[in-house]
Design an enzyme around this catalytic site. Structure first.
Site, short mmCIF file in Angstrom:
data_model
loop_
_atom_site.label_atom_id
_atom_site.label_comp_id
_atom_site.label_asym_id
_atom_site.label_seq_id
_atom_site.Cartn_x
_atom_site.Cartn_y
_atom_site.Cartn_z
N SER A 9 -12.17 75.08 65.53
CA SER A 9 -11.33 73.95 65.90
C SER A 9 -11.53 72.81 64.91
O SER A 9 -12.59 72.69 64.32
CB SER A 9 -11.65 73.49 67.32
OG SER A 9 -13.02 73.22 67.46
N CYS A 10 -10.50 71.99 64.76
CA CYS A 10 -10.50 70.98 63.70
C CYS A 10 -9.89 69.69 64.22
O CYS A 10 -9.40 69.62 65.33
CB CYS A 10 -9.70 71.48 62.49
SG CYS A 10 -10.06 73.19 62.00
N THR A 11 -9.91 68.68 63.38
CA THR A 11 -9.24 67.41 63.66
C THR A 11 -8.43 67.03 62.43
O THR A 11 -8.92 67.12 61.31
CB THR A 11 -10.25 66.29 63.97
OG1 THR A 11 -11.15 66.72 64.99
CG2 THR A 11 -9.53 65.03 64.42
#
Length: 479
Positions: A9-11
């Site tokens: 998961s990333c931003t």
């Protein structure tokens, strides 16, 4: 299909050209793997290196590729046995792409339009799209056509930009998608949830979508609103975990760029896009992507709050950060000198992004060669080592170590800015037929100086940690 890698998961942070300090467009993202270690490389892919057919080692997706690809930068995995994961890059037509932000479609949509196990996935997207597009809008169209035709194996958000436009593209289900042009005066903070809100089907300049998106929703009675078409509400997921894992990241990013607005960290109704209270810089974007709720009771390193509040929300800067890119297309220079691929590797709390002119023919050795085992001769591993040593110091609130990290980060930002300014001043006198070679040389020098600075930081942290070992004894007098 679920694997450890695609549970990452990333931003992401996207900023339109009228919202930045210098008129640049910027798309940026942390790549956060499913575990603490997932070695990355930074490379240039030439037309000669680009395959004629893409064959995925992740899910067997196959695609014949067009002729005449462009040269481009990318940040693939060091170990490609489970897929390439090109992730981020800028091509020689100054189109940038960040692929991708893991998202989640609601179960109703997944039942009606299931994911396709061997469809296009995030590990393939950059490689099969970026070399063949000449604008951000073309990127949206090419990826949209591929998702519609072949399906996708996951739900994702993908960013595109060029000198004028910034677009955010989101997939829902196996074959459906929508994309929005981010307003020039606005920014977006995107965590791991569907973000796009109202779609105006009469505004093709600002919205693109799969051909049957509206009809599909109507046929299957998916839209609960009689008045509008909220893409997030219709197709996205909103579960309890989102209010601890996703929305607090939006809250903190918007709190930083709009401190005058009070919002609930767990609110799902925060707007997808906002106009910032001040113009946004590279440093602002890097701060957001390295942030861990500083100044609040939710900071895991905080002296305030309590054990529960410090661990309540998922921070942006965290152990699973592998690389951070800020893809900047600048307006005040000719195209061949306008694009900068800012890159940090390791845990972003302890690093600073390095500027690389994207119009280059190669990358520094310690960026492109990343072995499977730890070594200080690899930029990725050097940064990971620094994080491992620095993290306990931050937990202990050790002022000497925290100051050493802070000074190193300030040097990284300052030197990067200085090097870009010097290159900008020297650019006019460079033989334009040899500009990619010159950029390569400039990039090498920038990387070498920042690498030396980081090795010095590593040495300082080792010296400080040597005094903190448990088996110790303060001796008195002569031995």
């Amino acid at each position: 299909m679920q694997t450890a890698r695609n549970l990452s998961s990333c931003t992401a942070v996207l900023v339109g050209k009228k919202a930045t300090v210098d008129g640049s467009t910027m798309i940026a993202r942390n790549e956060d793997a499913g575990s603490g270690i997932n070695p990355k490389r930074f490379v240039v892919v030439t037309p000669e290196d680009q395959p004629n057919e893409y064959v995925s080692t992740f899910n067997n997706f196959r695609l014949k590729l067009p002729e005449s690809p462009l040269r481009y930068t990318e940040t693939p995995c060091a170990d490609t046995s489970d897929g390439l994961w090109g992730e981020s890059g800028i091509n020689t037509d100054n189109v940038a792409m960040s692929a991708t932000e893991t998202e989640f479609t609601n179960t109703t949509m997944l039942g009606l339009d299931p994911l396709v196990n061997d469809g296009i996935g995030e590990e393939a997207m950059l490689t099969v799209v970026l070399p063949y597009i000449h604008s951000a809008r073309e990127g949206v169209k090419r990826l949209g056509d591929l998702v519609t035709k072949y399906g996708t194996c996951e739900s994702n958000g993908i960013a595109f930009s060029d000198t004028d436009e910034v677009w955010y593209f989101e997939t829902v289900g196996g074959h459906h998608w929508a994309a929005e042009r981010i307003p020039d005066n606005a920014y977006v903070i995107a965590p791991n949830q569907t973000g796009i809100q109202e779609i105006d089907f009469n505004d093709p300049d600002h919205y693109m979508y799969s051909a049957d998106l509206k009809e599909f929703a109507e046929k299957n009675h998916l839209n609960k609103s009689p008045k509008d078409f909220n893409f997030r509400d219709i197709f996205g997921e909103d579960v309890q975990a989102d209010h601890y894992y996703n929305t607090p990241r939006v809250w903190y990013g918007q709190k930083y760029l709009n401190p005058e607005i009070n919002q609930d960290p767990e609110s799902r109704t925060m707007p997808f896009e906002r106009i910032p209270a001040h113009l946004v810089s590279i440093e602002d974007v890097a701060f957001i992507l390295s942030s861990h709720y500083q100044g609040t009771d939710f900071d895991p390193y905080s002296k305030t709050g309590n054990q529960e509040t410090r661990l309540r929300y998922r921070p942006i800067g965290m152990n699973r950060n592998q690389e951070m890119h800020i893809l900047q297309i600048r307006p005040d220079f000719p195209a061949e000198h306008a694009a900068i691929h800012w890159l940090a590797e390791g845990v972003n709390i302890f690093n600073a992004p390095v500027p690389f002119f994207a119009n280059c023919i190669d990358t520094p050795t310690n960026f492109k060669n990343t072995p499977a085992r730890t070594t200080t001769e690899s930029f990725y591993w050097l940064n990971k080592l620094i994080a491992m040593l620095a993290d306990p110091f931050f937990a202990e609130h050790d002022l000497d170590a925290m100051t050493a990290v802070s000074e190193s980060r300030k040097f990284g930002f300052a030197h990067g800015r200085q090097a870009v300014a010097k290159a900008d001043a020297a650019y006019q006198d460079v033989d334009k037929t040899k500009l990619p070679e010159w950029h390569t040389s400039v990039n090498d020098k920038i990387a070498a100086t920042i690498t030396y600075n980081l090795k010095d930081l590593l040495h300082q942290l080792v010296l400080l940690r040597a005094e903190k070992m448990v088996p110790t004894f303060e001796k008195g007098g002569e031995l």
